[in-house]
Design a protein around this motif. Structure first.
Motif, PDB file in Angstrom:
ATOM      1  N   ARG A  50      94.816 -14.984  70.458  1.00  0.00           N
ATOM      2  CA  ARG A  50      95.416 -15.786  69.390  1.00  0.00           C
ATOM      3  C   ARG A  50      95.891 -17.107  69.972  1.00  0.00           C
ATOM      4  NH1 ARG A  50     100.099 -14.249  67.113  1.00  0.00           N
ATOM      5  NH2 ARG A  50      99.603 -15.444  65.261  1.00  0.00           N
ATOM      6  N   LYS A  51      96.247 -18.013  69.094  1.00  0.00           N
ATOM      7  CA  LYS A  51      96.803 -19.311  69.461  1.00  0.00           C
ATOM      8  C   LYS A  51      95.864 -20.096  70.386  1.00  0.00           C
ATOM      9  CE  LYS A  51     101.537 -17.890  68.724  1.00  0.00           C
ATOM     10  NZ  LYS A  51     102.862 -17.696  69.308  1.00  0.00           N
ATOM     11  N   VAL A  52      94.637 -20.262  69.908  1.00  0.00           N
ATOM     12  CA  VAL A  52      93.634 -21.062  70.600  1.00  0.00           C
ATOM     13  C   VAL A  52      93.581 -22.419  69.896  1.00  0.00           C
ATOM     14  CG1 VAL A  52      91.197 -21.269  71.231  1.00  0.00           C
ATOM     15  CG2 VAL A  52      92.303 -19.003  71.207  1.00  0.00           C
ATOM     16  N   LEU A  53      93.908 -23.462  70.625  1.00  0.00           N
ATOM     17  CA  LEU A  53      93.920 -24.814  70.070  1.00  0.00           C
ATOM     18  C   LEU A  53      92.520 -25.410  70.145  1.00  0.00           C
ATOM     19  CD1 LEU A  53      95.558 -27.271  69.011  1.00  0.00           C
ATOM     20  CD2 LEU A  53      95.872 -27.929  71.410  1.00  0.00           C
ATOM     21  N   ILE A  54      92.000 -25.873  69.006  1.00  0.00           N
ATOM     22  CA  ILE A  54      90.709 -26.576  68.970  1.00  0.00           C
ATOM     23  C   ILE A  54      91.040 -28.054  69.128  1.00  0.00           C
ATOM     24  CG2 ILE A  54      88.635 -27.068  67.625  1.00  0.00           C
ATOM     25  CD1 ILE A  54      88.987 -24.077  68.410  1.00  0.00           C
ATOM     26  N   ASP A  55      90.558 -28.650  70.224  1.00  0.00           N
ATOM     27  CA  ASP A  55      90.948 -30.025  70.555  1.00  0.00           C
ATOM     28  C   ASP A  55      89.736 -30.901  70.852  1.00  0.00           C
ATOM     29  OD1 ASP A  55      92.109 -32.365  71.373  1.00  0.00           O
ATOM     30  OD2 ASP A  55      93.212 -31.495  73.041  1.00  0.00           O
ATOM     31  N   PRO A  56      89.237 -31.630  69.840  1.00  0.00           N
ATOM     32  CA  PRO A  56      88.097 -32.510  70.071  1.00  0.00           C
ATOM     33  C   PRO A  56      88.416 -33.654  71.026  1.00  0.00           C
ATOM     34  CG  PRO A  56      88.591 -32.348  67.713  1.00  0.00           C
ATOM     35  CD  PRO A  56      89.666 -31.618  68.446  1.00  0.00           C
ATOM     36  N   GLY A  57      89.680 -33.852  71.364  1.00  0.00           N
ATOM     37  CA  GLY A  57      90.063 -34.901  72.306  1.00  0.00           C
ATOM     38  C   GLY A  57      89.986 -34.475  73.753  1.00  0.00           C
ATOM     39  N   SER A  58      89.759 -33.191  73.999  1.00  0.00           N
ATOM     40  CA  SER A  58      89.703 -32.690  75.371  1.00  0.00           C
ATOM     41  C   SER A  58      88.255 -32.589  75.850  1.00  0.00           C
ATOM     42  CB  SER A  58      90.360 -31.309  75.464  1.00  0.00           C
ATOM     43  OG  SER A  58      90.297 -30.830  76.784  1.00  0.00           O
ATOM     44  N   SER A  59      88.029 -33.053  77.063  1.00  0.00           N
ATOM     45  CA  SER A  59      86.675 -32.989  77.625  1.00  0.00           C
ATOM     46  C   SER A  59      86.372 -31.640  78.253  1.00  0.00           C
ATOM     47  CB  SER A  59      86.482 -34.101  78.659  1.00  0.00           C
ATOM     48  OG  SER A  59      87.413 -33.943  79.713  1.00  0.00           O
ATOM     49  N   VAL A  60      87.382 -30.770  78.415  1.00  0.00           N
ATOM     50  CA  VAL A  60      87.186 -29.457  79.038  1.00  0.00           C
ATOM     51  C   VAL A  60      87.931 -28.382  78.250  1.00  0.00           C
ATOM     52  CG1 VAL A  60      86.863 -30.375  81.373  1.00  0.00           C
ATOM     53  CG2 VAL A  60      89.152 -29.757  80.598  1.00  0.00           C
ATOM     54  N   ASN A  61      87.563 -27.131  78.513  1.00  0.00           N
ATOM     55  CA  ASN A  61      88.301 -25.978  78.004  1.00  0.00           C
ATOM     56  C   ASN A  61      89.401 -25.682  79.021  1.00  0.00           C
ATOM     57  OD1 ASN A  61      86.371 -25.651  75.907  1.00  0.00           O
ATOM     58  ND2 ASN A  61      85.082 -24.483  77.296  1.00  0.00           N
ATOM     59  N   ILE A  62      90.610 -25.448  78.540  1.00  0.00           N
ATOM     60  CA  ILE A  62      91.741 -25.249  79.444  1.00  0.00           C
ATOM     61  C   ILE A  62      92.337 -23.868  79.226  1.00  0.00           C
ATOM     62  CG2 ILE A  62      94.073 -26.040  80.031  1.00  0.00           C
ATOM     63  CD1 ILE A  62      93.106 -28.869  79.296  1.00  0.00           C
ATOM     64  N   MET A  63      92.627 -23.197  80.345  1.00  0.00           N
ATOM     65  CA  MET A  63      93.266 -21.893  80.318  1.00  0.00           C
ATOM     66  C   MET A  63      94.518 -21.938  81.183  1.00  0.00           C
ATOM     67  SD  MET A  63      91.836 -18.169  81.582  1.00  0.00           S
ATOM     68  CE  MET A  63      90.659 -18.045  80.234  1.00  0.00           C
ATOM     69  N   PRO A  64      95.692 -21.751  80.576  1.00  0.00           N
ATOM     70  CA  PRO A  64      96.910 -21.645  81.378  1.00  0.00           C
ATOM     71  C   PRO A  64      96.841 -20.402  82.267  1.00  0.00           C
ATOM     72  CG  PRO A  64      97.429 -22.008  79.058  1.00  0.00           C
ATOM     73  CD  PRO A  64      95.964 -21.704  79.141  1.00  0.00           C
ATOM     74  N   ILE A  65      97.473 -20.448  83.409  1.00  0.00           N
ATOM     75  CA  ILE A  65      97.436 -19.329  84.355  1.00  0.00           C
ATOM     76  C   ILE A  65      97.971 -18.046  83.727  1.00  0.00           C
ATOM     77  CG2 ILE A  65      99.649 -19.906  85.436  1.00  0.00           C
ATOM     78  CD1 ILE A  65      96.537 -18.465  87.225  1.00  0.00           C
ATOM     79  N   VAL A  66      98.938 -18.146  82.820  1.00  0.00           N
ATOM     80  CA  VAL A  66      99.477 -16.933  82.183  1.00  0.00           C
ATOM     81  C   VAL A  66      98.401 -16.233  81.351  1.00  0.00           C
ATOM     82  CG1 VAL A  66     101.897 -17.664  82.202  1.00  0.00           C
ATOM     83  CG2 VAL A  66     100.481 -18.214  80.246  1.00  0.00           C
ATOM     84  N   THR A  67      97.531 -16.987  80.704  1.00  0.00           N
ATOM     85  CA  THR A  67      96.433 -16.382  79.944  1.00  0.00           C
ATOM     86  C   THR A  67      95.434 -15.749  80.898  1.00  0.00           C
ATOM     87  OG1 THR A  67      96.716 -18.035  78.203  1.00  0.00           O
ATOM     88  CG2 THR A  67      94.640 -16.819  78.210  1.00  0.00           C
ATOM     89  N   PHE A  68      95.135 -16.419  81.998  1.00  0.00           N
ATOM     90  CA  PHE A  68      94.249 -15.863  83.034  1.00  0.00           C
ATOM     91  C   PHE A  68      94.781 -14.506  83.481  1.00  0.00           C
ATOM     92  CE2 PHE A  68      93.039 -15.326  87.476  1.00  0.00           C
ATOM     93  CZ  PHE A  68      91.670 -15.588  87.452  1.00  0.00           C
ATOM     94  N   ASP A  69      96.082 -14.425  83.745  1.00  0.00           N
ATOM     95  CA  ASP A  69      96.697 -13.171  84.191  1.00  0.00           C
ATOM     96  C   ASP A  69      96.663 -12.107  83.095  1.00  0.00           C
ATOM     97  OD1 ASP A  69      97.234 -14.316  86.664  1.00  0.00           O
ATOM     98  OD2 ASP A  69      99.302 -14.849  86.129  1.00  0.00           O
ATOM     99  N   ARG A  70      96.956 -12.486  81.855  1.00  0.00           N
ATOM    100  CA  ARG A  70      96.963 -11.520  80.746  1.00  0.00           C
ATOM    101  C   ARG A  70      95.582 -10.958  80.453  1.00  0.00           C
ATOM    102  NH1 ARG A  70     100.776 -15.072  76.966  1.00  0.00           N
ATOM    103  NH2 ARG A  70     102.752 -14.583  77.956  1.00  0.00           N
ATOM    104  N   LEU A  71      94.549 -11.759  80.683  1.00  0.00           N
ATOM    105  CA  LEU A  71      93.178 -11.282  80.470  1.00  0.00           C
ATOM    106  C   LEU A  71      92.710 -10.377  81.607  1.00  0.00           C
ATOM    107  CD1 LEU A  71      91.438 -14.478  79.032  1.00  0.00           C
ATOM    108  CD2 LEU A  71      92.056 -12.390  77.796  1.00  0.00           C
ATOM    109  N   GLU A  72      93.559 -10.248  82.624  1.00  0.00           N
ATOM    110  CA  GLU A  72      93.270  -9.391  83.789  1.00  0.00           C
ATOM    111  C   GLU A  72      91.941  -9.734  84.446  1.00  0.00           C
ATOM    112  OE1 GLU A  72      93.801  -5.311  82.523  1.00  0.00           O
ATOM    113  OE2 GLU A  72      95.931  -5.630  82.119  1.00  0.00           O
ATOM    114  N   ILE A  73      91.734 -11.012  84.612  1.00  0.00           N
ATOM    115  CA  ILE A  73      90.533 -11.489  85.298  1.00  0.00           C
ATOM    116  C   ILE A  73      90.776 -11.364  86.798  1.00  0.00           C
ATOM    117  CG2 ILE A  73      89.004 -13.467  85.644  1.00  0.00           C
ATOM    118  CD1 ILE A  73      90.120 -14.457  82.854  1.00  0.00           C
TER     119      ILE A  73
END
Length: 190
Positions: A50-73
């Motif tokens: 949830r809470k995925v921001l769609i941002d046409p102004g960003s040149s990349v997809n960004i993942m905060p480290i907390v999301t990386f940890d929660r996804l258990e990657i």
């Protein structure tokens, strides 16, 4: 005899390609007036995010480290990068690394690259221009939807925004800013 080049093909192509449009009747389920960004839910690495921001102004997809940890990657899936990010304020952010994950949206699975950063935003992911273009998406913050064409262009699939989640993100951002040194002032005349 004059040759009519492409007229049959053009007619066939026009009849099989769907156009992306928005109209005022689609505003019925949207809380109006609003200034909400387009915040959606997506399936990433087989998890609903949830809470995925769609941002046409960003040149990349960004993942905060907390999301990386929660996804258990697994940390070994993180690839190093030397390319810093520049925010709209010109500040440099040094990435922790990049990771490639499957994102399910608009009836397709796409492997997307995310820049993992040590930031604590109110959103869980930010999807940038590259991904928007890949899904042939046209986002409308007003209509709170991103319209995507399927690969053959014959059908439109909507990814609907979540205004409640957008307002939650905004509220968290304001609270975090109030804890900082900068005073928060509204530029709105109201």
């Amino acid at each position: 005899m004059k040759r009519r080049v492409g007229s049959v093909n053009t007619l066939h192509q026009q009849s099989s390609v769907v156009q992306i449009r928005f109209d005022k009747t689609e505003l019925m389920p949207v809380q109006i007036p609003h200034e909400d960004p387009l915040v959606v839910s997506l399936t990433v690495a087989e998890c609903l995010v949830r809470k995925v921001l769609i941002d046409p102004g960003s040149s990349v997809n960004i993942m905060p480290i907390v999301t990386f940890d929660r996804l258990e990657i697994k940390p070994e899936e993180l690839k190093s990068t030397r390319n810093p990010l520049l925010g709209f304020d010109g500040k440099r952010v040094e990435p922790i690394g990049t990771v490639e994950l499957v994102v399910r949206a608009a009836e397709r699975d796409l492997v997307e690259s995310f820049v993992v950063v040590e930031i604590h935003p109110s959103y869980n992911l930010l999807m940038g221009r590259g991904w928007i273009h890949t899904v042939q998406g046209v986002p409308s913050t007003l209509h709170q939807v991103m319209r995507c064409l399927i690969p053959d262009g014959s059908k439109v699939i909507d990814i609907h925004g979540d205004q409640v989640a957008a307002k939650e993100c905004y509220s968290v951002t304001l609270k975090a800013a109030r804890k900082g040194n900068a005073p928060i002032r509204s530029a709105d005349p109201h």
